[in-house]
Design a protein around this motif. Structure first.
Motif, PDB file in Angstrom:
ATOM      1  N   LEU A 109       5.113   3.367   4.446  1.00 55.44           N
ATOM      2  CA  LEU A 109       5.972   2.883   3.365  1.00 55.44           C
ATOM      3  C   LEU A 109       5.966   3.854   2.183  1.00 55.44           C
ATOM      4  O   LEU A 109       6.990   4.053   1.530  1.00 55.44           O
ATOM      5  CB  LEU A 109       5.508   1.499   2.905  1.00 55.44           C
ATOM      6  CG  LEU A 109       5.641   0.374   3.935  1.00 55.44           C
ATOM      7  CD1 LEU A 109       5.122  -0.915   3.362  1.00 55.44           C
ATOM      8  CD2 LEU A 109       7.087   0.214   4.388  1.00 55.44           C
ATOM      9  N   ALA A 110       4.798   4.466   1.931  1.00 55.15           N
ATOM     10  CA  ALA A 110       4.699   5.384   0.802  1.00 55.15           C
ATOM     11  C   ALA A 110       5.686   6.536   0.949  1.00 55.15           C
ATOM     12  O   ALA A 110       6.234   7.038  -0.031  1.00 55.15           O
ATOM     13  CB  ALA A 110       3.271   5.906   0.682  1.00 55.15           C
ATOM     14  N   GLU A 111       5.953   6.935   2.211  1.00 59.87           N
ATOM     15  CA  GLU A 111       6.908   8.015   2.459  1.00 59.87           C
ATOM     16  C   GLU A 111       8.338   7.579   2.149  1.00 59.87           C
ATOM     17  O   GLU A 111       9.220   8.405   1.950  1.00 59.87           O
ATOM     18  CB  GLU A 111       6.850   8.425   3.934  1.00 59.87           C
ATOM     19  CG  GLU A 111       5.488   8.859   4.383  1.00 59.87           C
ATOM     20  CD  GLU A 111       5.420  10.356   4.626  1.00 59.87           C
ATOM     21  OE1 GLU A 111       6.489  10.980   4.580  1.00 59.87           O
ATOM     22  OE2 GLU A 111       4.314  10.857   4.835  1.00 59.87           O
ATOM     23  N   LEU A 112       8.575   6.259   2.189  1.00 59.09           N
ATOM     24  CA  LEU A 112       9.930   5.751   1.988  1.00 59.09           C
ATOM     25  C   LEU A 112      10.228   5.467   0.522  1.00 59.09           C
ATOM     26  O   LEU A 112      11.356   5.092   0.176  1.00 59.09           O
ATOM     27  CB  LEU A 112      10.126   4.454   2.794  1.00 59.09           C
ATOM     28  CG  LEU A 112       9.810   4.506   4.283  1.00 59.09           C
ATOM     29  CD1 LEU A 112      10.077   3.162   4.925  1.00 59.09           C
ATOM     30  CD2 LEU A 112      10.654   5.565   4.966  1.00 59.09           C
ATOM     31  N   LEU A 113       9.202   5.611  -0.336  1.00 62.58           N
ATOM     32  CA  LEU A 113       9.409   5.321  -1.764  1.00 62.58           C
ATOM     33  C   LEU A 113      10.512   6.214  -2.327  1.00 62.58           C
ATOM     34  O   LEU A 113      10.653   7.365  -1.912  1.00 62.58           O
ATOM     35  CB  LEU A 113       8.114   5.579  -2.534  1.00 62.58           C
ATOM     36  CG  LEU A 113       7.043   4.484  -2.470  1.00 62.58           C
ATOM     37  CD1 LEU A 113       5.763   4.971  -3.105  1.00 62.58           C
ATOM     38  CD2 LEU A 113       7.522   3.219  -3.141  1.00 62.58           C
ATOM     39  N   PRO A 114      11.301   5.676  -3.281  1.00 64.97           N
ATOM     40  CA  PRO A 114      12.349   6.504  -3.903  1.00 64.97           C
ATOM     41  C   PRO A 114      11.752   7.763  -4.525  1.00 64.97           C
ATOM     42  O   PRO A 114      12.362   8.821  -4.502  1.00 64.97           O
ATOM     43  CB  PRO A 114      12.939   5.577  -4.977  1.00 64.97           C
ATOM     44  CG  PRO A 114      12.522   4.202  -4.614  1.00 64.97           C
ATOM     45  CD  PRO A 114      11.285   4.305  -3.794  1.00 64.97           C
ATOM     46  N   ALA A 115      10.557   7.642  -5.092  1.00 64.11           N
ATOM     47  CA  ALA A 115       9.876   8.806  -5.665  1.00 64.11           C
ATOM     48  C   ALA A 115       8.545   8.981  -4.944  1.00 64.11           C
ATOM     49  O   ALA A 115       7.523   8.436  -5.371  1.00 64.11           O
ATOM     50  CB  ALA A 115       9.644   8.591  -7.153  1.00 64.11           C
ATOM     51  N   PRO A 116       8.533   9.706  -3.807  1.00 61.09           N
ATOM     52  CA  PRO A 116       7.304   9.798  -3.010  1.00 61.09           C
ATOM     53  C   PRO A 116       6.132  10.374  -3.794  1.00 61.09           C
ATOM     54  O   PRO A 116       4.976  10.121  -3.461  1.00 61.09           O
ATOM     55  CB  PRO A 116       7.703  10.728  -1.858  1.00 61.09           C
ATOM     56  CG  PRO A 116       9.183  10.668  -1.804  1.00 61.09           C
ATOM     57  CD  PRO A 116       9.636  10.439  -3.195  1.00 61.09           C
ATOM     58  N   ALA A 117       6.416  11.112  -4.846  1.00 59.70           N
ATOM     59  CA  ALA A 117       5.335  11.692  -5.643  1.00 59.70           C
ATOM     60  C   ALA A 117       4.501  10.601  -6.302  1.00 59.70           C
ATOM     61  O   ALA A 117       3.321  10.796  -6.599  1.00 59.70           O
ATOM     62  CB  ALA A 117       5.911  12.627  -6.691  1.00 59.70           C
ATOM     63  N   ALA A 118       5.125   9.435  -6.536  1.00 61.40           N
ATOM     64  CA  ALA A 118       4.412   8.355  -7.209  1.00 61.40           C
ATOM     65  C   ALA A 118       3.609   7.507  -6.235  1.00 61.40           C
ATOM     66  O   ALA A 118       3.040   6.492  -6.600  1.00 61.40           O
ATOM     67  CB  ALA A 118       5.415   7.474  -7.942  1.00 61.40           C
ATOM     68  N   ALA A 119       3.575   7.926  -4.948  1.00 56.46           N
ATOM     69  CA  ALA A 119       2.886   7.118  -3.932  1.00 56.46           C
ATOM     70  C   ALA A 119       1.396   7.047  -4.221  1.00 56.46           C
ATOM     71  O   ALA A 119       0.811   8.017  -4.715  1.00 56.46           O
ATOM     72  CB  ALA A 119       3.111   7.724  -2.555  1.00 56.46           C
ATOM     73  N   PRO A 120       0.776   5.916  -3.945  1.00 60.84           N
ATOM     74  CA  PRO A 120      -0.669   5.795  -4.160  1.00 60.84           C
ATOM     75  C   PRO A 120      -1.417   6.716  -3.200  1.00 60.84           C
ATOM     76  O   PRO A 120      -1.011   6.903  -2.061  1.00 60.84           O
ATOM     77  CB  PRO A 120      -0.965   4.324  -3.864  1.00 60.84           C
ATOM     78  CG  PRO A 120       0.157   3.877  -2.993  1.00 60.84           C
ATOM     79  CD  PRO A 120       1.353   4.685  -3.384  1.00 60.84           C
ATOM     80  N   GLY A 121      -2.509   7.304  -3.680  1.00 55.20           N
ATOM     81  CA  GLY A 121      -3.252   8.255  -2.865  1.00 55.20           C
ATOM     82  C   GLY A 121      -4.199   7.593  -1.899  1.00 55.20           C
ATOM     83  O   GLY A 121      -4.582   8.151  -0.880  1.00 55.20           O
ATOM     84  N   SER A 122      -4.618   6.376  -2.207  1.00 55.67           N
ATOM     85  CA  SER A 122      -5.561   5.695  -1.328  1.00 55.67           C
ATOM     86  C   SER A 122      -5.323   4.195  -1.415  1.00 55.67           C
ATOM     87  O   SER A 122      -4.613   3.720  -2.312  1.00 55.67           O
ATOM     88  CB  SER A 122      -7.001   6.000  -1.733  1.00 55.67           C
ATOM     89  OG  SER A 122      -7.283   5.343  -2.957  1.00 55.67           O
ATOM     90  N   LEU A 123      -5.921   3.480  -0.484  1.00 62.19           N
ATOM     91  CA  LEU A 123      -5.764   2.025  -0.476  1.00 62.19           C
ATOM     92  C   LEU A 123      -6.349   1.414  -1.755  1.00 62.19           C
ATOM     93  O   LEU A 123      -5.832   0.443  -2.287  1.00 62.19           O
ATOM     94  CB  LEU A 123      -6.456   1.453   0.765  1.00 62.19           C
ATOM     95  CG  LEU A 123      -6.138   0.002   1.096  1.00 62.19           C
ATOM     96  CD1 LEU A 123      -4.659  -0.186   1.352  1.00 62.19           C
ATOM     97  CD2 LEU A 123      -6.927  -0.452   2.313  1.00 62.19           C
ATOM     98  N   LYS A 124      -7.410   2.035  -2.245  1.00 63.20           N
ATOM     99  CA  LYS A 124      -8.057   1.541  -3.468  1.00 63.20           C
ATOM    100  C   LYS A 124      -7.088   1.607  -4.648  1.00 63.20           C
ATOM    101  O   LYS A 124      -6.956   0.646  -5.418  1.00 63.20           O
ATOM    102  CB  LYS A 124      -9.298   2.400  -3.744  1.00 63.20           C
ATOM    103  CG  LYS A 124     -10.250   1.832  -4.771  1.00 63.20           C
ATOM    104  CD  LYS A 124     -11.448   2.764  -4.874  1.00 63.20           C
ATOM    105  CE  LYS A 124     -12.151   2.658  -6.199  1.00 63.20           C
ATOM    106  NZ  LYS A 124     -12.952   1.463  -6.360  1.00 63.20           N
ATOM    107  N   VAL A 125      -6.383   2.740  -4.751  1.00 63.02           N
ATOM    108  CA  VAL A 125      -5.411   2.905  -5.831  1.00 63.02           C
ATOM    109  C   VAL A 125      -4.282   1.893  -5.669  1.00 63.02           C
ATOM    110  O   VAL A 125      -3.842   1.251  -6.625  1.00 63.02           O
ATOM    111  CB  VAL A 125      -4.861   4.348  -5.823  1.00 63.02           C
ATOM    112  CG1 VAL A 125      -3.753   4.503  -6.854  1.00 63.02           C
ATOM    113  CG2 VAL A 125      -5.977   5.344  -6.067  1.00 63.02           C
ATOM    114  N   LEU A 126      -3.839   1.725  -4.408  1.00 61.50           N
ATOM    115  CA  LEU A 126      -2.769   0.782  -4.130  1.00 61.50           C
ATOM    116  C   LEU A 126      -3.184  -0.632  -4.523  1.00 61.50           C
ATOM    117  O   LEU A 126      -2.415  -1.381  -5.119  1.00 61.50           O
ATOM    118  CB  LEU A 126      -2.401   0.844  -2.639  1.00 61.50           C
ATOM    119  CG  LEU A 126      -1.375  -0.171  -2.134  1.00 61.50           C
ATOM    120  CD1 LEU A 126      -0.072  -0.062  -2.911  1.00 61.50           C
ATOM    121  CD2 LEU A 126      -1.108   0.026  -0.650  1.00 61.50           C
TER     122      LEU A 126
END
Lengths: 168, 506
Positions: free
Chosen positions: B461-478
């Motif tokens: 899902l992180a790859e599908l984000l409109p701004a992939p740069a803003a994707a969480p780096g780990s499950l903890k961050v998410l």
């Protein structure tokens, strides 16, 4: 560690004139070779070399060779698929799948029993772990050779068959 | 409160606590026992938990003794040790000791306690042991070996007290006494495998797990059953990438010590033949790199409709909402995955996270409504998990569309209907949080590796984000982002062992 005090000189012995010519030393070496050659021609029995495979070394009865599976009197495998051997095996070379035995007096039997002879280290711990004396390494077979890896994985039928040698 | 002394140490416990529980607290480990079970009535039949109480003429069983102020108790004295040894000796008189072929070996109460308290030099001299029926099929899930039974009566009490079906009983007397089902009956209630779990020996074994693996080869992960909305806490027993069984983990707030038989079989879907293990583009397997190229073609302008599912973890649903970025949202089919519930554990709702779905802000739709939403979508559609196309109306709406992206685990109707299907992970192959029917957020851990090219859903899902740069780096961050998004005041990365209530109606 300190290297102080150690000599920087080579410890090699200085050669004498005769040695530095080499030829004399070569002749001395050939003499040793020749002596053994003549001795072996007249005393063939003293040679440590064996004429394998015509001639084979006699091993102790305790020698651990290729495994075999023992049978009950009715011809079925003695193995009860308890997996003590595969648990104990340090090389992880035994794979057993257990199945329900039709006779309720017998808990289970090995549906498959595979040994990877390439992984086996012939330590004999499987024999020791077996509560039923179902696996033995007393066949004396040590000629385990094949031309493909899968032939080294031997199954239940192979291990039960007393006629089989080496690998599949 | 009662103050008592156990093995020389002072301890204070609430009035009415059993001496057994007080001793467990004081010793850090339970007294030897077979018949005691925290979620069943006291039977006092195994006589193993005997302790010495000063002032009492004889040893007394701790499970059936309530604490009293000023009690002085010894649990490790010579007298107690001898009593445990002799009781174990009695239990072993007619026990077959067929441990190598017994499925319970490695997690057996008799084995473990004999190692700790046994009288290794037996004083019993007798001929043959009493023989009873072996390997008797007593129900669809359970096999009974009467010889191994130590008559602790836990299974009988379970059927009488928890399921209230009463199939099992103890028949005959003396050394002929045996567990059995009444003639013409079967142990076929919906919770029958719990009797296998609580059997301290190998008398009751699970037909599903029987002979599949020796238990010492298994590794365990703490999971949450994904079979229904109850969210029973389970232990996922696995080895070499394969799940072999699910066992209940005690959580007094959710499932006590139990789980249903249906839930125990949910692991089979993890290894089903129809798992989606590689990205599929129009029915052809492709690499992830190709899949990303196709994705860029299909969803160049973002998604017009995003469909979630009550089968997905809370973190994934929150991330999915970010992927939607204001597009139309649906929680999937309302009323899908319904079954039969009961008032013991099973919920009629057979999804693990319907409360989480609502919490994340997804509203479910009926098949006709969802089909209308799909028809109205003027752009790509993203379906995450579940199988909405199982409904014919939805399947008809999806048919012919070339802009449907599915992220899921199985090649079912929706995966077939989608132009691009991306392989996600099942509950055994990822970590996450489910919110159960009580609104209790419970974390589950990853047990086995994902098959083939499958990836963790949140990474897909992180790859599908409109701004992939803003994707969480780990499950903890998410999880931290989810906590902020849902305004929860619990650390989702360190949920308490019995879960955390997320508010809302129970």
């Amino acid at each position: 560690m300190s290297f102080e005090g150690l000599s920087k000189e080579s410890t090699e012995k200085r050669r004498s004139l005769l040695e530095s010519i080499y030829l004399w030393e070569v002749v001395k070496g050939l003499a040793v070779t020749g002596r053994h050659l003549v001795h072996n021609i007249f005393h063939t029995g003293d040679m440590p070399t064996m004429q394998y495979p015509e001639e084979k070394r006699v091993y102790s009865d305790r020698f651990r060779g290729r495994h075999r599976l023992m049978k009950r009197e009715d011809g079925t495998p003695r193995c009860v698929a308890c997996q003590m051997c595969s648990t104990y095996c340090p090389a992880d070379c035994i794979t057993i799948t257990a199945a329900e035995h039709p006779d309720p007096a017998i808990e289970k039997y090995p549906a498959t029993f595979d040994i990877d002879l390439l992984r086996c280290v012939y330590c004999g711990l499987c024999e020791e772990a077996c509560p039923c004396d179902a696996i033995r390494m007393d066949t004396g077979i040590y000629e385990i050779a094949a031309d493909s890896r899968d032939k080294f994985v031997v199954d239940k039928e192979f291990l039960l068959n007393e006629q089989t040698r080496g690998t599949r | 409160m009662a103050k008592l002394t156990i093995d020389g140490g002072a301890i204070e416990v609430a009035d009415g606590t059993s001496l057994f529980d007080a001793c467990r607290l004081a010793r850090g480990e339970a007294l030897p026992h077979f018949c005691y079970h925290p979620d069943l009535s006291i039977a006092g039949v195994c006589r193993l938990c005997q302790v010495e109480v000063e002032g009492m003429p004889k040893l007394t069983i701790a499970c059936n003794t309530a604490v009293r102020d000023g009690m002085v108790v010894h649990t490790r004295s010579e007298k107690v040790r001898k009593a445990s040894q002799q009781i174990l000796e009695m239990h072993l008189i007619n026990h077959p000791v067929d441990c190598p072929i017994c499925d319970q070996a490695g997690e057996c109460g008799l084995q473990n306690q004999y190692m700790a308290y046994g009288l290794y030099d037996s004083q019993v001299t007798q001929g043959d042991k009493v023989h009873k029926t072996k390997a008797q099929v007593i129900g669809p899930e359970v096999i009974l070996d009467k010889e191994r039974c130590v008559l602790c009566s836990r299974c009988v009490r379970f059927c009488n007290e928890v399921t209230k079906t009463g199939e099992l009983g103890i028949f005959n007397r003396g050394d002929r006494a045996e567990i059995g089902v009444a003639p013409g009956q079967q142990l076929d209630n919906a919770y029958s495998v719990n009797t296998v779990d609580i059997c301290p020996v190998g008398a009751l074994t699970s037909r599903d797990f029987r002979f599949q693996k020796r238990v010492w080869m298994l590794k365990s992960a703490d999971g949450v059953c994904a079979g229904c909305a109850t969210g029973c806490n389970v232990r996922i027993d696995h080895e070499a990438g394969r799940v072999y069984r699910l066992k209940p983990r005690r959580n007094a707030q959710v499932n006590g010590s139990w789980m249903c038989d249906e839930g125990r079989h949910t692991y089979k879907a993890v290894h089903a033949d129809d798992r989606l293990v590689e990205p599929m583009w129009r029915g052809q397997a492709v690499t992830w790199a190709d899949a990303k190229v196709r994705l860029a073609e299909v969803a160049a302008g973002g998604f017009a409709l995003v469909v979630g599912s009550a089968h997905q973890a809370l973190e994934e649903l929150c991330l999915l909402k970010q992927v939607a970025a204001g597009a139309a949202l649906s929680g999937g089919l309302a009323g899908s995955d319904m079954g039969v519930g009961d008032d013991i554990l099973r919920s009629a709702d057979r999804t693990p996270n319907r409360r989480g779905l609502a919490l994340a802000g997804f509203a479910e739709h009926g098949a006709i409504e969802l089909a209308a939403l799909i028809r109205a979508a003027k752009g790509a559609i993203l379906v995450h998990g579940g199988d909405p196309a199982a409904a014919p109306e939805v399947a008809a709406a999806l048919a012919g569309r070339q802009d449907v992206v599915y992220v899921g685990t199985h090649r079912r109707a929706t995966a077939q209907a989608a132009a691009l299907a991306l392989p996600g992970a099942t509950w055994a192959e990822k970590a996450g949080i489910f919110v159960n029917r009580q609104g209790r957020a419970q974390a589950f851990a990853q047990a086995v590796a994902r098959p083939g090219q499958a990836r963790e859903d949140w990474r897909v899902l992180a790859e599908l984000l409109p701004a992939p740069a803003a994707a969480p780096g780990s499950l903890k961050v998410l999880r931290e982002a989810v906590r902020a998004q849902l305004a929860l005041d619990v650390d989702l990365d360190r949920l308490p062992a019995d879960g955390a209530l997320t508010g809302g109606e129970a």
